[in-house]
Design an enzyme around this catalytic site. Sequence first.
Site, PDB file in Angstrom:
ATOM      1  N   CYS A  40      76.620  61.863 -11.296  1.00 43.38           N
ATOM      2  CA  CYS A  40      77.123  63.173 -10.575  1.00 43.38           C
ATOM      3  C   CYS A  40      77.281  64.282 -10.775  1.00 43.38           C
ATOM      4  O   CYS A  40      76.628  65.115 -11.115  1.00 43.38           O
ATOM      5  CB  CYS A  40      78.130  62.912  -9.600  1.00 43.38           C
ATOM      6  SG  CYS A  40      79.308  64.104  -8.689  1.00 43.38           S
ATOM      7  N   CYS A  45      74.544  64.811  -9.224  1.00 40.46           N
ATOM      8  CA  CYS A  45      74.933  66.600  -7.684  1.00 40.46           C
ATOM      9  C   CYS A  45      74.818  67.520  -8.441  1.00 40.46           C
ATOM     10  O   CYS A  45      74.598  68.351  -8.139  1.00 40.46           O
ATOM     11  CB  CYS A  45      75.542  65.448  -7.389  1.00 40.46           C
ATOM     12  SG  CYS A  45      75.858  64.083  -6.840  1.00 40.46           S
ATOM     13  N   LYS A  48      71.615  69.278 -10.407  1.00 43.06           N
ATOM     14  CA  LYS A  48      71.207  69.051  -9.420  1.00 43.06           C
ATOM     15  C   LYS A  48      71.410  70.980  -8.600  1.00 43.06           C
ATOM     16  O   LYS A  48      70.296  71.281  -8.529  1.00 43.06           O
ATOM     17  CB  LYS A  48      70.712  67.931  -9.046  1.00 43.06           C
ATOM     18  CG  LYS A  48      69.200  68.159  -6.870  1.00 43.06           C
ATOM     19  CD  LYS A  48      70.179  68.692  -6.142  1.00 43.06           C
ATOM     20  CE  LYS A  48      71.611  68.035  -5.599  1.00 43.06           C
ATOM     21  NZ  LYS A  48      71.324  66.741  -4.765  1.00 43.06           N
ATOM     22  N   TYR A 175      65.799  61.179  -1.243  1.00 45.91           N
ATOM     23  CA  TYR A 175      66.538  62.747  -1.492  1.00 45.91           C
ATOM     24  C   TYR A 175      65.556  62.660  -2.605  1.00 45.91           C
ATOM     25  O   TYR A 175      65.866  64.484  -2.539  1.00 45.91           O
ATOM     26  CB  TYR A 175      67.659  61.763  -1.626  1.00 45.91           C
ATOM     27  CG  TYR A 175      68.923  61.205  -0.581  1.00 45.91           C
ATOM     28  CD1 TYR A 175      70.056  62.499  -0.524  1.00 45.91           C
ATOM     29  CD2 TYR A 175      68.701  60.126  -0.225  1.00 45.91           C
ATOM     30  CE1 TYR A 175      70.960  62.212   0.836  1.00 45.91           C
ATOM     31  CE2 TYR A 175      69.221  60.027   0.741  1.00 45.91           C
ATOM     32  CZ  TYR A 175      70.719  60.291   1.469  1.00 45.91           C
ATOM     33  OH  TYR A 175      71.200  60.459   2.352  1.00 45.91           O
ATOM     34  N   GLU A 179      64.055  67.260  -3.279  1.00 47.02           N
ATOM     35  CA  GLU A 179      65.236  68.232  -3.326  1.00 47.02           C
ATOM     36  C   GLU A 179      64.533  68.527  -4.786  1.00 47.02           C
ATOM     37  O   GLU A 179      64.262  69.932  -5.159  1.00 47.02           O
ATOM     38  CB  GLU A 179      66.274  67.352  -4.302  1.00 47.02           C
ATOM     39  CG  GLU A 179      66.918  67.115  -2.874  1.00 47.02           C
ATOM     40  CD  GLU A 179      68.683  66.276  -2.835  1.00 47.02           C
ATOM     41  OE1 GLU A 179      69.302  65.719  -4.443  1.00 47.02           O
ATOM     42  OE2 GLU A 179      69.862  66.548  -2.385  1.00 47.02           O
ATOM     43  N   HIS A 432      78.679  84.769  17.210  1.00 43.39           N
ATOM     44  CA  HIS A 432      77.177  85.368  17.485  1.00 43.39           C
ATOM     45  C   HIS A 432      77.276  86.383  16.292  1.00 43.39           C
ATOM     46  O   HIS A 432      78.678  87.019  16.740  1.00 43.39           O
ATOM     47  CB  HIS A 432      77.498  86.249  18.938  1.00 43.39           C
ATOM     48  CG  HIS A 432      76.418  86.660  19.147  1.00 43.39           C
ATOM     49  ND1 HIS A 432      75.237  86.107  19.506  1.00 43.39           N
ATOM     50  CD2 HIS A 432      75.375  87.996  19.209  1.00 43.39           C
ATOM     51  CE1 HIS A 432      73.410  85.923  19.195  1.00 43.39           C
ATOM     52  NE2 HIS A 432      74.123  88.198  19.795  1.00 43.39           N
ATOM     53  N   GLU A 437      75.785  78.995  16.130  1.00 44.93           N
ATOM     54  CA  GLU A 437      76.589  78.921  17.718  1.00 44.93           C
ATOM     55  C   GLU A 437      75.568  78.159  18.770  1.00 44.93           C
ATOM     56  O   GLU A 437      75.706  78.095  19.602  1.00 44.93           O
ATOM     57  CB  GLU A 437      76.685  80.630  17.843  1.00 44.93           C
ATOM     58  CG  GLU A 437      74.842  81.064  17.939  1.00 44.93           C
ATOM     59  CD  GLU A 437      74.847  82.684  18.739  1.00 44.93           C
ATOM     60  OE1 GLU A 437      75.427  82.658  19.647  1.00 44.93           O
ATOM     61  OE2 GLU A 437      74.302  83.594  17.991  1.00 44.93           O
TER      62      GLU A 437
HETATM   63  P1  NDP Z   1      65.410  57.054  -1.841  1.00 47.18           P
HETATM   64  O1  NDP Z   1      65.531  55.486  -1.734  1.00 47.18           O
HETATM   65  O2  NDP Z   1      65.934  57.870  -0.874  1.00 47.18           O
HETATM   66  O3  NDP Z   1      64.356  57.144  -1.980  1.00 47.18           O
HETATM   67  C1  NDP Z   1      63.102  56.518  -2.635  1.00 47.18           C
HETATM   68  C2  NDP Z   1      61.440  56.862  -2.188  1.00 47.18           C
HETATM   69  O4  NDP Z   1      60.547  56.014  -3.172  1.00 47.18           O
HETATM   70  C3  NDP Z   1      61.144  56.446  -0.839  1.00 47.18           C
HETATM   71  O5  NDP Z   1      60.695  57.876  -0.352  1.00 47.18           O
HETATM   72  C4  NDP Z   1      60.486  55.243  -1.239  1.00 47.18           C
HETATM   73  O6  NDP Z   1      60.247  54.949   0.340  1.00 47.18           O
HETATM   74  C5  NDP Z   1      59.498  55.439  -2.174  1.00 47.18           C
HETATM   75  N1  NDP Z   1      59.649  54.428  -3.042  1.00 47.18           N
HETATM   76  C6  NDP Z   1      60.059  52.904  -3.672  1.00 47.18           C
HETATM   77  N2  NDP Z   1      59.919  51.925  -4.121  1.00 47.18           N
HETATM   78  C7  NDP Z   1      58.616  52.588  -4.580  1.00 47.18           C
HETATM   79  C8  NDP Z   1      56.826  51.857  -4.843  1.00 47.18           C
HETATM   80  N3  NDP Z   1      57.227  51.091  -5.981  1.00 47.18           N
HETATM   81  N4  NDP Z   1      56.602  52.676  -5.011  1.00 47.18           N
HETATM   82  C9  NDP Z   1      55.982  53.938  -4.207  1.00 47.18           C
HETATM   83  N5  NDP Z   1      57.038  54.202  -3.967  1.00 47.18           N
HETATM   84  C10 NDP Z   1      58.326  54.454  -3.954  1.00 47.18           C
HETATM   85  O7  NDP Z   1      66.187  57.162  -3.458  1.00 47.18           O
HETATM   86  P2  NDP Z   1      66.386  58.315  -3.952  1.00 47.18           P
HETATM   87  O8  NDP Z   1      65.313  57.920  -5.817  1.00 47.18           O
HETATM   88  O9  NDP Z   1      65.083  59.709  -4.182  1.00 47.18           O
HETATM   89  O10 NDP Z   1      67.274  58.892  -4.736  1.00 47.18           O
HETATM   90  C11 NDP Z   1      68.704  57.683  -4.788  1.00 47.18           C
HETATM   91  C12 NDP Z   1      69.508  57.821  -4.319  1.00 47.18           C
HETATM   92  O11 NDP Z   1      70.763  58.179  -4.258  1.00 47.18           O
HETATM   93  C13 NDP Z   1      69.401  57.833  -2.527  1.00 47.18           C
HETATM   94  O12 NDP Z   1      69.049  56.701  -1.762  1.00 47.18           O
HETATM   95  C14 NDP Z   1      71.049  58.427  -2.207  1.00 47.18           C
HETATM   96  O13 NDP Z   1      71.811  57.183  -1.981  1.00 47.18           O
HETATM   97  C15 NDP Z   1      70.900  59.096  -3.599  1.00 47.18           C
HETATM   98  N6  NDP Z   1      71.251  60.690  -3.783  1.00 47.18           N
HETATM   99  C16 NDP Z   1      71.975  61.752  -2.928  1.00 47.18           C
HETATM  100  C17 NDP Z   1      71.499  62.492  -2.953  1.00 47.18           C
HETATM  101  C18 NDP Z   1      72.016  63.778  -2.103  1.00 47.18           C
HETATM  102  O14 NDP Z   1      73.213  62.698  -1.448  1.00 47.18           O
HETATM  103  N7  NDP Z   1      72.085  65.062  -1.584  1.00 47.18           N
HETATM  104  C19 NDP Z   1      70.863  62.912  -3.819  1.00 47.18           C
HETATM  105  C20 NDP Z   1      70.279  62.496  -4.824  1.00 47.18           C
HETATM  106  C21 NDP Z   1      70.315  61.233  -4.727  1.00 47.18           C
HETATM  107  P3  NDP Z   1      60.464  54.716   1.199  1.00 47.18           P
HETATM  108  O15 NDP Z   1      61.042  55.462   1.880  1.00 47.18           O
HETATM  109  O16 NDP Z   1      58.418  54.063   2.184  1.00 47.18           O
HETATM  110  O17 NDP Z   1      60.905  53.225   1.019  1.00 47.18           O
END
Ligand code: NDP
Length: 443
Positions: A40, A45, A48, A175, A179, A432, A437
């Site tokens: 983080c 976090c 970022k 996510y 982002e 308002h 709202e």
């Molecule tokens: P996510 O799980 O959110 O997203 C991963 C993405 O990668 C999905 O779209 C997934 O597709 C795709 N994917 C996974 N495997 C493959 C593959 N083999 N080939 C192609 N595409 C693939 O993970 P992130 O890496 O974005 O973030 C990790 C975690 O970190 C989040 O889940 C969250 O818990 C945390 N996080 C939180 C944030 C916040 O609170 N603002 C910010 C950043 C991270 P599909 O959708 O089809 O599964």
Amino acid sequence: MKFDLFVIGAGSGGVRAARLAAAEGYSVGIAEGSRIGGTCVIRGCVPKKLMVYASEFKETFKDAIGYGWEISKVNFDWNKLRTARDKEVERLETAYRANLQKSGVKIFENFAKCVGPKLLELNDGTVIEAEHILLATGGIPKKPDFEGVDLTISSDEVFELGKLPKEILIYGGGYIACEFASIFKGLGSKVHLVYRGDSLLKGFDSDVRNTLTSEFINKDIQLTLNSTITSVKQENKKLRVDLADGQNFSVDEILCATGRKPNIDHLGLNRIGVQLKNGAISVDEYQKTNIPTISAIGDVTDRLNLTPVAIRDGIAFVNTIFKKNPTKPDHDLVPKAVFSQPEVGTVGITEEEAKKKLKLYKVYKTFFKPMKNQLALRDERVLIKIIVEKETDIVLGAHIVGYGAAELIQIVAITIKMGATKQDFDRTCAVHPTLAEELVTLN
Ligand code: NDP
């Protein structure tokens, strides 16, 4: 060396547990092989969000013109942002270290592994005995397997880029992908986003997913949906990306944002028989592993991978083990935000979940152009949606897409956690003119 508690991993969860146990008078040690603060603070976090702030100015400058400002020249300096951001991260790291020391926690800036139910070993060979061991090593980026994947970066390396890429391809639709697509777009890169699904942010409410997907298209993020990368090759100074659908691009950087996995590889867990489940440390409802002296919290358990959740896991662990107050971490109705542009805030049930779980429910939603965007000549719209159980009138889910969504959802989450009804929302007078709202005038 002997401790009442030894924590492996000085991220948000581990640090909180260590300090709380030390505050109760227990002897506590903590090992961190990388930098104090964890994902983080160091590579998640915090840096970022600073980049999110930086990237939002571009549209703000444009909006300002509609409000009468004359803006002659704007210029963004990657190195200035990088220096300022890294300085802030260092400040926080120093504060984390100081707070641990002030609490009386002994810090070992070294990797540690378990060698017995109450025994640890550091990389330098130091052996440590502990009545309780807490595993809080978080997660690490996970990349898919395709030719040339080593030429891509993950969210760890994105903070080390020496210059702003002119053209970047982001792989994934979760996510981190959403982002960073927004960050790089805002800072001035040409952005491609390639995702294997048909709408971003799988698992979120479908209106949220559709809104974000169409706003990304409106913002000229080059979206390729329903496709995957088959190979990446170095061609002169560029990276050539080939997709399964036959398209190819030449870009400067490729960011794989394809999920994260628990960071367990060098913890010695196999040797001492700590049970895993789907590659994560398996814990009971009180966060104990199958070995009673070893517990685990946060992302390494792959339950709900969010910083505030890991912190609360740490608090529950200390209550259970050191305050004689057995506490299960509460992972229910956790609000979430995606710091994309537009931002997403969400809490509770989605419409798709309501369809499956509830007998009767009602959806209230509005999709509108907020006042601020009228003069700004910005086309961006805001989505506000709530889902109400018909029998009880209780609001079970809220979903917001638009500026301020993350800030707003924090407050809405309190009302939903308290069990507020739609009638409670309705009898609350509007403020308002605001975007919020709409929450109390939905019909
Ligand atoms: P996510 O799980 O959110 O997203 C991963 C993405 O990668 C999905 O779209 C997934 O597709 C795709 N994917 C996974 N495997 C493959 C593959 N083999 N080939 C192609 N595409 C693939 O993970 P992130 O890496 O974005 O973030 C990790 C975690 O970190 C989040 O889940 C969250 O818990 C945390 N996080 C939180 C944030 C916040 O609170 N603002 C910010 C950043 C991270 P599909 O959708 O089809 O599964």
